[in-house]
Design an enzyme around this catalytic site. Structure first.
Site, mmCIF file in Angstrom:
data_model
loop_
_atom_site.group_PDB
_atom_site.id
_atom_site.type_symbol
_atom_site.label_atom_id
_atom_site.label_comp_id
_atom_site.label_asym_id
_atom_site.label_seq_id
_atom_site.Cartn_x
_atom_site.Cartn_y
_atom_site.Cartn_z
ATOM 1 N N GLU A 1 -7.634 8.084 6.590
ATOM 2 C CA GLU A 1 -7.974 8.642 7.904
ATOM 3 C C GLU A 1 -8.501 10.079 7.873
ATOM 4 O O GLU A 1 -7.863 10.994 8.419
ATOM 5 C CB GLU A 1 -6.734 8.600 8.813
ATOM 6 C CG GLU A 1 -6.169 7.221 9.027
ATOM 7 C CD GLU A 1 -5.052 7.196 10.056
ATOM 8 O OE1 GLU A 1 -4.596 8.276 10.461
ATOM 9 O OE2 GLU A 1 -4.633 6.111 10.455
ATOM 10 N N TYR B 1 -4.197 1.451 15.934
ATOM 11 C CA TYR B 1 -2.960 1.589 16.710
ATOM 12 C C TYR B 1 -3.171 1.304 18.194
ATOM 13 O O TYR B 1 -2.429 0.574 18.798
ATOM 14 C CB TYR B 1 -2.352 2.990 16.507
ATOM 15 C CG TYR B 1 -1.717 3.104 15.131
ATOM 16 C CD1 TYR B 1 -0.417 2.683 14.916
ATOM 17 C CD2 TYR B 1 -2.443 3.567 14.044
ATOM 18 C CE1 TYR B 1 0.159 2.736 13.660
ATOM 19 C CE2 TYR B 1 -1.880 3.622 12.774
ATOM 20 C CZ TYR B 1 -0.575 3.207 12.589
ATOM 21 O OH TYR B 1 -0.009 3.229 11.339
ATOM 22 N N GLU C 1 -3.431 -0.423 8.185
ATOM 23 C CA GLU C 1 -2.255 -0.002 8.961
ATOM 24 C C GLU C 1 -2.333 -0.582 10.360
ATOM 25 O O GLU C 1 -3.401 -0.554 10.986
ATOM 26 C CB GLU C 1 -2.186 1.529 9.124
ATOM 27 C CG GLU C 1 -1.649 2.256 7.939
ATOM 28 C CD GLU C 1 -1.596 3.770 8.167
ATOM 29 O OE1 GLU C 1 -1.295 4.209 9.293
ATOM 30 O OE2 GLU C 1 -1.869 4.495 7.196
ATOM 31 N N ASN D 1 -7.444 1.359 10.101
ATOM 32 C CA ASN D 1 -6.116 1.529 10.703
ATOM 33 C C ASN D 1 -6.278 1.467 12.210
ATOM 34 O O ASN D 1 -7.068 2.228 12.785
ATOM 35 C CB ASN D 1 -5.504 2.886 10.331
ATOM 36 C CG ASN D 1 -5.141 2.973 8.859
ATOM 37 O OD1 ASN D 1 -5.237 1.984 8.120
ATOM 38 N ND2 ASN D 1 -4.712 4.147 8.419
ATOM 39 N N ARG E 1 0.859 -1.192 0.000
ATOM 40 C CA ARG E 1 0.000 0.000 0.000
ATOM 41 C C ARG E 1 0.893 1.239 0.000
ATOM 42 O O ARG E 1 1.717 1.412 0.916
ATOM 43 C CB ARG E 1 -0.904 -0.024 1.241
ATOM 44 C CG ARG E 1 -1.717 1.229 1.386
ATOM 45 C CD ARG E 1 -2.643 1.230 2.606
ATOM 46 N NE ARG E 1 -3.273 2.530 2.682
ATOM 47 C CZ ARG E 1 -3.349 3.291 3.765
ATOM 48 N NH1 ARG E 1 -2.892 2.863 4.931
ATOM 49 N NH2 ARG E 1 -3.901 4.475 3.710
HETATM 50 C C1 BGC Z 1 -1.078 7.497 9.537
HETATM 51 C C2 BGC Z 1 0.391 7.358 9.180
HETATM 52 C C3 BGC Z 1 1.229 7.560 10.435
HETATM 53 C C4 BGC Z 1 0.869 6.487 11.433
HETATM 54 C C5 BGC Z 1 1.673 6.547 12.721
HETATM 55 C C6 BGC Z 1 -1.461 6.823 10.845
HETATM 56 O O1 BGC Z 1 -2.372 7.622 11.506
HETATM 57 O O2 BGC Z 1 -1.889 7.074 8.482
HETATM 58 O O3 BGC Z 1 0.677 8.287 8.180
HETATM 59 O O4 BGC Z 1 2.586 7.572 10.158
HETATM 60 O O5 BGC Z 1 -0.475 6.635 11.784
HETATM 61 O O6 BGC Z 1 1.429 7.725 13.406
#
Ligand code: BGC
Length: 442
Positions: free
Chosen positions: A158, A284, A344, A282, A69
């Site tokens: 995002e 995290y 992501e 995405n 991607r």
């Molecule tokens: C974004 C990336 C960023 C990653 C880590 C995501 O929100 O799409 O561009 O580097 O998080 O912060």
């Protein structure tokens, strides 16, 4: 075929900021403003991927992923964001796509990953409705050139983060501090998404997605105030960007004393809600929310998740949050949820090569192992997941943090541009070879 991949974004890796006719983006402007980005770093050179793309494709092939991607730089293709097309910019992506195809790697192209042409920002950026139409024109140009070889398209990356950080809090380009007045940015991006979907369909694109940053939201306590604040945050972060696309309506913001979105016109929601072939997610970390204390003009406060290991960024590592998120999306949207692609997932660590030259990022190995297991668990609970992309292939320009946060499977020594695959790169390669899909194996 389950898609195993890695993800990158144009401004974060390409460099070559003024080469071959590329125009300026909002990030070129923002990084030049004193105090905006850590240590005054810019993406002028970044990972120099514009010149080293062939070496980077070799790294992807060595990793054994079957998809990659990347994002296309709008100002490289259309320097002013509208009007004349810069063929040399398109040629770059043409070469990249050919090289990926030659390696059997499925290209997944994101059209907008935050690097808006500065010329469009000068005309109002995403606060202006016209930008949605400009995105559609640019999409048509790119799709006409690449849709014969790129099967998977992501319109926007995002839109929540771009609205919140770029227009609400001002920590990302273009750096506006509008707080709740940034809401039209949500609508104009989503309208742009819908118009871009139309352009992609016209060009015969095979699979079209929108990528949202989604987070499980946990109230800080059992108090009704915290519960209400958590609901408001969930509505703004998650539902505001998923509901219109999947259900064809905006969530009711008035319940949380947020203004409704007055930029909506008749017919917009039909454009926004066109069927998609997948939702990009995405993930995290989860978010813990408390009632506001009045520090910021927002109806919540981030209370911080505690009791988990953290990344170099200080983000709590909660693998089960990915399972919770995906199962929650399925529960919320039912059959309206298309197949999910985790576009992501990854972590930043203070990675440096040891005396033997090895970058032994065992914490990233543990992160990936935990999250891939959580993905398998979500799939076992009935969520249709079709792909998983690690953020990121390379250490790169981490927005307001400059080059200080390393997310790569491959270490980049920025002064020399030397690439060194980390232990996690080797681990992922072995994982992919032995398990064609996350739920295979132990
Ligand atoms: C974004 C990336 C960023 C990653 C880590 C995501 O929100 O799409 O561009 O580097 O998080 O912060």
């Amino acid at each position: 075929m389950f898609l195993w991949g890695t993800a990158t974004a144009s401004y974060q890796i390409e460099g070559a900021a003024t080469e071959d006719g590329r125009g300026a983006s909002v990030w070129d402007t923002f990084t030049r403003q004193p105090g905006r980005v850590r240590d005054g770093h810019t993406g002028d050179v970044a990972c120099d991927h514009y010149h080293r793309w062939s070496e980077d494709v070799t790294l992807l092939a060595g990793l054994g992923v079957n998809s990659y991607r990347f994002s296309i730089s709008w100002p490289r293709v259309q320097p002013d964001g509208r009007g004349p097309v810069n063929e040399r910019g398109l040629d770059f992506y043409d070469r990249l796509v050919d090289a990926l195809c030659a390696e059997g790697i499925v290209p997944a192209a994101t059209l907008f990953h935050w690097d808006l042409p500065q010329a469009l920002e000068d005309r109002g950026g995403w606060l202006a409705r016209d930008t949605a139409h400009r995105l559609a024109d640019y999409t048509a140009v790119v799709a006409e050139r690449l849709a014969d070889r790129v099967p998977l398209w992501i319109t926007l990356n995002e839109p929540f983060v771009h609205m919140a950080f770029g227009y609400g809090l001002g920590t990302h380009a273009p750096g506006h501090t509008l707080f709740m007045d940034a809401l039209p940015v949500a609508h104009h991006q989503l309208l742009g998404h819908g118009l871009a979907v139309q352009a992609l369909r016209t060009a015969g694109a095979e699979r079209v997605l929108l990528t949202n940053n989604c987070t499980p939201v946990w109230p800080a306590s059992a108090s009704p105030e915290d519960a209400r604040a958590a609901e408001a945050y969930d509505t703004l972060h998650n539902r505001l960007f998923n509901d219109p696309v999947l259900l064809g309506s905006y969530p009711d913001l008035s319940a949380y004393e947020l203004d409704g979105i007055d930029a909506v016109r008749d017919g917009d929601l039909e454009i926004i809600a066109q069927p998609l072939d997948g939702l990009g997610v995405n993930y995290y970390t989860p978010t813990r929310i408390a009632a506001p204390s009045g520090t910021l003009p927002l109806p919540w406060e981030d209370a911080g998740v505690t009791g988990h290991p953290t990344t170099a960024f200080g983000w709590p590592v909660v693998p089960d949050g990915l399972r919770e998120l995906l199962v929650g999306l399925r529960a919320r949207y039912g059959d309206a949820l298309p197949p999910v692609y985790v576009t992501e997932n990854g972590c930043s660590l203070a990675d440096e090569p040891g005396p033997d030259g090895v970058v032994d990022d065992q914490a990233r190995v543990a992160f990936l192992d935990g999250h891939i297991r959580a993905l398998g668990a979500a799939m076992a609970e009935g969520v249709d997941v079709r792909g998983y992309y690690v953020w990121s292939l390379l250490d790169n320009f981490e927005w307001a943090e400059g080059f200080t946060q390393r997310f790569g499977l491959v270490h980049v020594d920025f002064p020399t541009q030397k690439r060194t695959p980390k232990a996690s790169y080797h681990w992922l390669r072995d994982h992919i070879t032995t398990r064609p899909a996350p739920w295979n194996g132990d």
